[in-house]
Design a protein around this motif. Structure first.
Motif, PDB file in Angstrom:
ATOM      1  N   LYS A   8       0.105 -61.894  88.312  1.00 49.21           N
ATOM      2  CA  LYS A   8      -0.206 -62.507  87.016  1.00 49.21           C
ATOM      3  C   LYS A   8      -0.755 -61.466  86.054  1.00 49.21           C
ATOM      4  CE  LYS A   8      -1.141 -67.309  88.253  1.00 49.21           C
ATOM      5  NZ  LYS A   8      -2.194 -68.307  88.472  1.00 49.21           N
ATOM      6  N   LYS A   9      -1.632 -60.617  86.603  1.00 46.72           N
ATOM      7  CA  LYS A   9      -2.219 -59.574  85.753  1.00 46.72           C
ATOM      8  C   LYS A   9      -1.150 -58.613  85.254  1.00 46.72           C
ATOM      9  CE  LYS A   9      -7.018 -58.695  86.295  1.00 46.72           C
ATOM     10  NZ  LYS A   9      -8.014 -57.697  86.647  1.00 46.72           N
ATOM     11  N   LEU A  10      -0.227 -58.298  86.166  1.00 48.87           N
ATOM     12  CA  LEU A  10       0.858 -57.385  85.794  1.00 48.87           C
ATOM     13  C   LEU A  10       1.715 -58.004  84.689  1.00 48.87           C
ATOM     14  CD1 LEU A  10       2.428 -54.758  86.325  1.00 48.87           C
ATOM     15  CD2 LEU A  10       3.750 -55.994  88.032  1.00 48.87           C
ATOM     16  N   ILE A  11       2.034 -59.279  84.856  1.00 52.33           N
ATOM     17  CA  ILE A  11       2.836 -59.967  83.826  1.00 52.33           C
ATOM     18  C   ILE A  11       2.096 -59.979  82.496  1.00 52.33           C
ATOM     19  CG2 ILE A  11       3.771 -62.224  83.148  1.00 52.33           C
ATOM     20  CD1 ILE A  11       4.384 -62.630  86.184  1.00 52.33           C
ATOM     21  N   LYS A  12       0.772 -60.276  82.587  1.00 57.08           N
ATOM     22  CA  LYS A  12      -0.028 -60.267  81.357  1.00 57.08           C
ATOM     23  C   LYS A  12      -0.009 -58.884  80.719  1.00 57.08           C
ATOM     24  CE  LYS A  12      -3.500 -63.854  82.104  1.00 57.08           C
ATOM     25  NZ  LYS A  12      -4.914 -64.100  82.417  1.00 57.08           N
ATOM     26  N   ASP A  13      -0.152 -57.875  81.574  1.00 58.62           N
ATOM     27  CA  ASP A  13      -0.111 -56.500  81.069  1.00 58.62           C
ATOM     28  C   ASP A  13       1.213 -56.219  80.374  1.00 58.62           C
ATOM     29  OD1 ASP A  13      -2.591 -55.943  81.945  1.00 58.62           O
ATOM     30  OD2 ASP A  13      -2.014 -54.454  83.463  1.00 58.62           O
TER      31      ASP A  13
ATOM     32  N   LEU B 331      -0.006 -49.777  91.192  1.00 56.60           N
ATOM     33  CA  LEU B 331       0.776 -48.633  90.727  1.00 56.60           C
ATOM     34  C   LEU B 331       1.687 -49.029  89.563  1.00 56.60           C
ATOM     35  CD1 LEU B 331       1.097 -45.686  91.554  1.00 56.60           C
ATOM     36  CD2 LEU B 331       3.055 -46.344  92.944  1.00 56.60           C
ATOM     37  N   LEU B 332       2.304 -50.217  89.707  1.00 59.28           N
ATOM     38  CA  LEU B 332       3.163 -50.710  88.628  1.00 59.28           C
ATOM     39  C   LEU B 332       2.373 -50.874  87.336  1.00 59.28           C
ATOM     40  CD1 LEU B 332       5.514 -53.403  90.196  1.00 59.28           C
ATOM     41  CD2 LEU B 332       6.172 -51.331  88.983  1.00 59.28           C
ATOM     42  N   ARG B 333       1.163 -51.430  87.507  1.00 57.19           N
ATOM     43  CA  ARG B 333       0.327 -51.614  86.314  1.00 57.19           C
ATOM     44  C   ARG B 333      -0.012 -50.266  85.684  1.00 57.19           C
ATOM     45  NH1 ARG B 333      -4.729 -55.290  87.156  1.00 57.19           N
ATOM     46  NH2 ARG B 333      -4.777 -55.131  84.895  1.00 57.19           N
ATOM     47  N   VAL B 334      -0.337 -49.304  86.557  1.00 57.66           N
ATOM     48  CA  VAL B 334      -0.676 -47.969  86.051  1.00 57.66           C
ATOM     49  C   VAL B 334       0.523 -47.359  85.337  1.00 57.66           C
ATOM     50  CG1 VAL B 334      -1.221 -45.609  86.768  1.00 57.66           C
ATOM     51  CG2 VAL B 334      -2.481 -47.523  87.746  1.00 57.66           C
ATOM     52  N   ILE B 335       1.708 -47.492  85.987  1.00 55.58           N
ATOM     53  CA  ILE B 335       2.924 -46.921  85.379  1.00 55.58           C
ATOM     54  C   ILE B 335       3.215 -47.607  84.046  1.00 55.58           C
ATOM     55  CG2 ILE B 335       5.436 -46.745  85.655  1.00 55.58           C
ATOM     56  CD1 ILE B 335       4.908 -46.325  88.670  1.00 55.58           C
ATOM     57  N   ALA B 336       3.086 -48.951  84.067  1.00 58.86           N
ATOM     58  CA  ALA B 336       3.347 -49.700  82.834  1.00 58.86           C
ATOM     59  C   ALA B 336       2.390 -49.258  81.729  1.00 58.86           C
ATOM     60  CB  ALA B 336       3.201 -51.197  83.095  1.00 58.86           C
ATOM     61  N   ARG B 337       1.115 -49.120  82.114  1.00 57.50           N
ATOM     62  CA  ARG B 337       0.138 -48.726  81.101  1.00 57.50           C
ATOM     63  C   ARG B 337       0.383 -47.285  80.639  1.00 57.50           C
ATOM     64  NH1 ARG B 337      -5.623 -51.242  83.215  1.00 57.50           N
ATOM     65  NH2 ARG B 337      -5.015 -53.422  83.016  1.00 57.50           N
ATOM     66  N   ALA B 338       0.678 -46.425  81.635  1.00 56.25           N
ATOM     67  CA  ALA B 338       0.925 -45.022  81.270  1.00 56.25           C
ATOM     68  C   ALA B 338       2.140 -44.916  80.354  1.00 56.25           C
ATOM     69  CB  ALA B 338       1.149 -44.187  82.529  1.00 56.25           C
TER      70      ALA B 338
END
Lengths: 217, 532
Positions: A8-13, B331-338
């Protein structure tokens, strides 16, 4: 449990990132559009500036040309300028030319000299709108003393005539040598013995238009 | 649960982008777990629990919900196996290691491989240390409980493996000036830990060789503990001898134990070149993490945890299948943010550049507008000056144009004749002249003339007359250079002699001279500027 939370957090991101990037994209598009618009505006202004500069240069040239023309105009002899007596009729031309020819005939010792004037024509010249040019030919048959006197006569005619006189044709033949009988005739009998004979054709042009000559300083 | 790890992956990406300085380190042993909360090298909290069911213990993580949690495993069920792998390419070695890990260990084990070297001679075989932890309670219980917390999950680390960093730093501060020749190849680190017991790690040239753990036997009094440490160390040295250790190679022993134990340990019983016995408090001081332990501390767990938290990089992280998924999501979040940051910065950069260009262009635009105003003012002034001429302007211009046109050439026929009159010949005279003023193709006045010239030959020598004619013709050509000149009736000597002999010989020789302006006007200006 945590995986779902993280997803969910990833989708929000991703949504937030997408919206942010979209906003930034719109900002970039706006900035690029504004830049392009300014560039076009500048190009238009530069063209306009160049156009006005060209007009200024053109007007300045025209003005300088006019100033120069005025200086030239002031130096033109009055007899050549359009006048009230515009010499556009045969009678006026005869009246104007006869006295001059008579005086010069005597001055340059012509035993015989006759003058004919051709019909007057009005010349139309391109780029000339306010001035009319009247033109005709003056045909002079003569018997003269010497060729030098004839040439002096031609030169003086060009200088003295109102308007503009241009030599069109000259034919001249020697009729006799300067032999003893001729010299005797000249010195003792004081008669003019012709040594040359011929004819001269002048083109005579006069200007008609407003009486600017009256205003000349 | 399948476990896997990235070998050689020494630093978590999360830690690169994590701005949170606080870290939780949970040291898990068979006797329980110790929580340490560290902030920039300073110990903020520490707690002990025997199982993850302790609510007080688990509740402490919510005090710093963004701080990542690292698990430092110090249990008995660990396996360390050295492998020499064939010299495949660096690209293929990972596949080979992965296959061998799957083959050598249980599917549910938490396992990883650490490259500890490569032969420099011969076949250049790969040297790997395979490590594994049984994913069974208490490890599995703690990992599941911690991984499901809201805090970011930092990974699973093995205390003996991370001990390679620790021994390197310990040697730096305790043996700062060892000469190269006398370098000790073997080191034994013995730490008396709360959660595990006596953890002994053997290093050769700084690389972990094996590890063992022993539980205290016979009570917790200093004498008993010291005796246990001495005995277990002796046992370990004996085992090391079986691995190839000889006394000439050198062995240092480092022991972390309480002050009471330190005071009674008899180092003479341990056959090593050097012995270093430090309390947890002394060890923390040597490592520069003074707040990590108190003077009264008896165990080395907390110092090791704080040291681990303070390390800029770790040796190897391990994951279960579940924590791997968590890690991948992080890691996905980091990559997405990066990616977003890079793209965003790029877009902002472009936008800023475009904006700067626009500002520059606007400045130019303003200058251009000012120039236009000035140019318009200049134009207005010029037009005003021009307007002073009024309606007469056109007429003045036309009159001057006509005057220029009609006055220009009206004396040039006389100049032409004057040029001709300059030609003098002893026997010549001109009988007739015909001259026409014609207009050339380019509307300029030209001239066509015909002269009849007589040369007297009566009472003259023929050659003298001919000389006179030659002189005359050359003079005409010279004076009317650029004009078209033709002579007709030019005699030669024979013709003249023939005429002399005849009774009806003429008195004069007549020559016709035709002089006319060149048609194309490309020739020279002629004499006295006649050719205009």
């Amino acid at each position: 449990m945590k995986l779902g939370f993280l997803k969910k957090k990833l989708i929000k991101d991703l949504i937030f990132i997408s919206l942010t990037l979209l906003s930034l994209g719109i900002l970039l598009a706006f900035a690029l559009n504004a830049e392009k618009g300014t560039e076009q505006q500048l190009a238009r202004i530069e063209r306009e500036k160049a156009d006005i500069k060209a007009k200024v240069i053109g007007s300045q040239k025209e003005y300088d040309s006019l100033v120069q023309a005025l200086e030239t105009y002031k130096s033109i002899p009055r007899k050549r300028l359009p006048a009230a007596d515009s010499l556009d009729t045969p009678a006026s031309r005869i009246r104007a030319s006869s006295p001059i020819v008579e005086i010069l005939k005597k001055r340059y010792y012509f035993p015989s000299l006759s003058t004919q004037l051709s019909a007057i024509t009005q010349e139309k010249l391109s780029n000339i709108k306010t001035i009319t040019v009247s033109s005709n030919d003056i045909i002079i048959d003569f018997e003269g003393m010497t060729d030098e006197l004839v040439f002096s006569f031609i030169s003086t005619m060009i200088d003295e005539f109102p308007g503009y006189l241009q030599l069109k044709q000259l034919k001249m033949n020697r009729v006799s040598d300067i032999a003893e009988p001729v010299l005797n005739s000249i010195t003792k009998d004081r008669t003019l013995v012709p040594l040359v004979r011929g004819n001269i054709v002048f083109t005579w042009k006069t200007l008609q238009g407003s009486d600017l000559g009256q205003n000349k300083n | 649960m399948t476990a896997s790890a990235k070998w050689g992956y020494k630093m978590d990406l999360e830690s690169v982008f994590n701005v949170e300085k606080k870290k939780f380190v949970v040291s898990i042993g068979d006797e329980g777990a110790i929580l340490t909360l560290v902030d920039g090298g300073k110990l903020l909290k520490r707690a002990f629990a025997t199982s993850p069911s302790s609510k007080d213990f688990m509740g402490m993580f919510s005090s710093a919900p963004k701080a990542p949690i690292y698990i430092l495993v110090d249990v008995v069920d660990q396996a360390y196996i050295q492998h020499t792998l064939p010299p495949v390419s660096a690209l293929n070695i990972n596949k080979l290691v992965s296959r061998k890990l799957e083959k050598d260990f249980d599917e549910n084990d938490i396992k990883a491989a650490l490259q500890i070297g490569r032969e420099k001679e011969g076949r250049k075989d790969w040297q790997y240390l395979f490590v594994s932890v049984r994913n069974i309670p208490p490890v599995s219980e703690w990992v599941d409980a911690i991984a499901n917390l809201d805090n970011p999950f930092g990974g699973i680390y093995l205390l003996p493996v991370e001990g390679m960093n620790l021994i390197k730093d310990i040697k730096k501060v305790l043996r700062p000036s060892i000469p190269t020749q006398g370098e000790v190849k073997w080191d034994i680190l013995v730490s008396h830990n709360r959660v595990g017991g006596f953890r002994q790690i053997v290093f050769k040239n700084g690389q972990i060789v094996f590890t063992r753990i022993a539980q205290p036997i016979g009570g917790q009094t200093p004498d008993v503990v010291a005796g246990n440490i001495e005995q277990e160390t002796l046992n370990t040295i004996e085992y090391v001898r079986r691995l190839g250790y000889v006394d000439e190679e050198g062995l240092d022993v480092y022991i972390i134990a309480s002050r009471d134990v330190k005071n009674v340990i008899d180092v003479n019983t341990i056959p090593a070149r050097s012995h270093y016995i430090l309390t947890p408090f002394e060890m923390a001081g040597k490592l520069g993490i003074q707040g990590a332990a108190e003077e009264s501390d008896r165990f080395g767990d907390v110092v090791a945890a704080v040291y681990f938290a303070n390390c800029k990089s770790h040796i190897i992280s391990l994951h279960t299948e579940y924590t791997k998924q968590i890690k991948n999501l992080y890691l996905l979040r980091v990559i997405a943010r990066a990616t977003a940051i890079i793209v965003g910065v790029g877009i902002l950069g472009f936008s800023a550049n475009s904006f700067t260009n626009s500002v520059g262009l606007r400045s130019k635009l303003s200058d251009a507008n000012d120039s236009i105003i000035k140019a318009e003012e200049e134009l207005r002034k010029v037009k005003l000056e021009r307007s002073k001429f009024g309606a007469e302007a056109d007429r003045i211009k036309e009159i001057t144009d006509l005057d220029r046109m009609y006055s220009k050439d009206n004396k040039f026929p006389l100049d032409f004749m004057s040029t001709y009159a300059g030609i003098v010949g002893f026997t010549m005279f001109t009988d007739s002249i015909t001259m026409d003023i014609v207009e050339n193709a380019d509307s300029k006045n030209g001239i066509k003339s015909l002269f009849n010239v007589q040369f007297e030959k009566e009472n003259m020598r023929i050659d003298r007359v001919l000389d006179d004619i030659d002189l005359f013709t050359s003079d005409v050509r010279k004076r009317f250079d650029g004009y078209k000149v033709e002579f007709k009736g030019l005699p030669d000597q024979n013709t003249l002699k023939l005429q002399e002999d005849k009774a009806d010989a003429q008195k004069n020789i007549t020559i016709q001279v035709d002089i006319s302006s060149p048609q194309d006007n490309k020739m020279g200006a002629g004499i006295g500027g006649l050719n205009r």
